[in-house]
Design a protein around this motif. Sequence first.
Motif, mmCIF file in Angstrom:
data_model
loop_
_atom_site.group_PDB
_atom_site.id
_atom_site.type_symbol
_atom_site.label_atom_id
_atom_site.label_comp_id
_atom_site.label_asym_id
_atom_site.label_seq_id
_atom_site.Cartn_x
_atom_site.Cartn_y
_atom_site.Cartn_z
ATOM 1 N N MET A 80 0.826 -1.205 0.000
ATOM 2 C CA MET A 80 0.000 0.000 0.000
ATOM 3 C C MET A 80 0.859 1.253 0.000
ATOM 4 S SD MET A 80 -2.857 -1.402 2.693
ATOM 5 C CE MET A 80 -3.502 0.208 3.001
ATOM 6 N N ASP A 81 1.911 1.245 0.787
ATOM 7 C CA ASP A 81 2.815 2.394 0.844
ATOM 8 C C ASP A 81 3.458 2.642 -0.519
ATOM 9 O OD1 ASP A 81 4.128 4.490 2.323
ATOM 10 O OD2 ASP A 81 5.933 3.256 2.332
ATOM 11 N N GLU A 82 3.902 1.588 -1.164
ATOM 12 C CA GLU A 82 4.508 1.712 -2.500
ATOM 13 C C GLU A 82 3.491 2.250 -3.512
ATOM 14 O OE1 GLU A 82 7.579 1.565 -5.320
ATOM 15 O OE2 GLU A 82 7.726 1.192 -3.164
ATOM 16 N N LEU A 83 2.289 1.721 -3.474
ATOM 17 C CA LEU A 83 1.254 2.169 -4.410
ATOM 18 C C LEU A 83 0.920 3.643 -4.194
ATOM 19 C CD1 LEU A 83 -1.079 -0.968 -4.254
ATOM 20 C CD2 LEU A 83 0.367 -0.281 -6.183
ATOM 21 N N LEU A 84 0.823 4.057 -2.943
ATOM 22 C CA LEU A 84 0.537 5.473 -2.658
ATOM 23 C C LEU A 84 1.690 6.364 -3.107
ATOM 24 C CD1 LEU A 84 -1.222 5.198 0.818
ATOM 25 C CD2 LEU A 84 -2.266 5.771 -1.385
ATOM 26 N N GLU A 85 2.909 5.903 -2.897
ATOM 27 C CA GLU A 85 4.080 6.666 -3.365
ATOM 28 C C GLU A 85 4.061 6.843 -4.878
ATOM 29 O OE1 GLU A 85 6.827 8.151 -1.843
ATOM 30 O OE2 GLU A 85 5.684 7.909 0.015
ATOM 31 N N ARG A 86 3.476 5.898 -5.568
ATOM 32 C CA ARG A 86 3.431 5.924 -7.035
ATOM 33 C C ARG A 86 2.153 6.562 -7.572
ATOM 34 N NH1 ARG A 86 7.162 2.529 -9.818
ATOM 35 N NH2 ARG A 86 8.537 1.617 -8.282
ATOM 36 N N GLY A 87 1.347 7.153 -6.683
ATOM 37 C CA GLY A 87 0.188 7.904 -7.140
ATOM 38 C C GLY A 87 -1.154 7.214 -7.043
ATOM 39 N N GLU A 120 -4.012 7.418 8.688
ATOM 40 C CA GLU A 120 -2.828 8.267 8.848
ATOM 41 C C GLU A 120 -2.341 8.843 7.529
ATOM 42 O OE1 GLU A 120 -0.072 5.767 10.961
ATOM 43 O OE2 GLU A 120 -1.011 6.216 12.903
ATOM 44 N N ASN A 121 -2.674 8.191 6.425
ATOM 45 C CA ASN A 121 -2.247 8.673 5.115
ATOM 46 C C ASN A 121 -3.334 9.470 4.393
ATOM 47 O OD1 ASN A 121 0.618 7.762 4.248
ATOM 48 N ND2 ASN A 121 -0.203 6.108 5.493
ATOM 49 N N GLY A 122 -4.395 9.830 5.117
ATOM 50 C CA GLY A 122 -5.377 10.750 4.576
ATOM 51 C C GLY A 122 -6.605 10.160 3.921
ATOM 52 N N ALA A 123 -6.918 8.910 4.189
ATOM 53 C CA ALA A 123 -8.140 8.326 3.620
ATOM 54 C C ALA A 123 -9.343 9.131 4.086
ATOM 55 C CB ALA A 123 -8.280 6.867 4.046
ATOM 56 N N PHE A 124 -10.293 9.321 3.194
ATOM 57 C CA PHE A 124 -11.492 10.096 3.508
ATOM 58 C C PHE A 124 -12.298 9.413 4.593
ATOM 59 C CE2 PHE A 124 -16.080 10.799 2.713
ATOM 60 C CZ PHE A 124 -16.132 12.139 3.063
ATOM 61 N N LEU A 125 -12.575 10.162 5.648
ATOM 62 C CA LEU A 125 -13.383 9.683 6.751
ATOM 63 C C LEU A 125 -14.198 10.879 7.224
ATOM 64 C CD1 LEU A 125 -13.800 7.102 8.436
ATOM 65 C CD2 LEU A 125 -12.135 7.993 10.039
#
Length: 169
Positions: A80-87, A120-125
Amino acid sequence: MVQLRSSLSMTRARARGGDSDDADDRGWNQLHVAARKGNLKEVRRLLNEGMDVNAPAWGPKSPGATPLHLAAQGGHVKIMDELLERGANIDARTKGACGWTPLHIAAKERNKRVVRFLVENGAFLPPDLNDHRFNPPLHYCSGLEWAYEMKRMQDESDSGGEASFSSSN
C-alpha cells in the motif's frame, strides 16, 4: 474485421491497465495479483514497466477494485505504501451501489493496522458516518469504528493533545 476486433479488444484492455493476455477471469491484471499476494518486488517491477497504479478490475466479482483495494484486503501495508508513493488514489471507489474505498475493505477485514495506515495517510473519513458519500453504514462494516477512534486520536494529537500522552505525570 478480425484484426479490428483484436485491436479494439487490446485497446480496451490497455485502458484497464494491461494487455488482454494478462487479465484473469476476475478482470485482474498482473499488478492486481501482485498487490493482493503482497509481492513487493513484482509490484515495483510492474509499476516501473508502466502499469497503471489505479487500474480498475473489470470482472463481475470485483468491479472497479484497484491494486490498493486488493493490498488493503490482503493486509499488505508495504505494498500500500509503494502504491501510494506511485500515485494510487487512496479514496478510489469500486463500481456498483456501495462504492467501497480501500478503507472500507480494510475495515471489513477488521485489520486495525491497515485501517490505521489508511487513516494516517489521509483516507477520507467524514465527521459523520451518515455522510451520503461514505458507504456503507457502520452496521455493515463494524471495523470502521477503529477508523473513527484513530481519527479522533489523530485530531487530538494535531490540536495539541500530545501532552496527554506524555509520561511526566
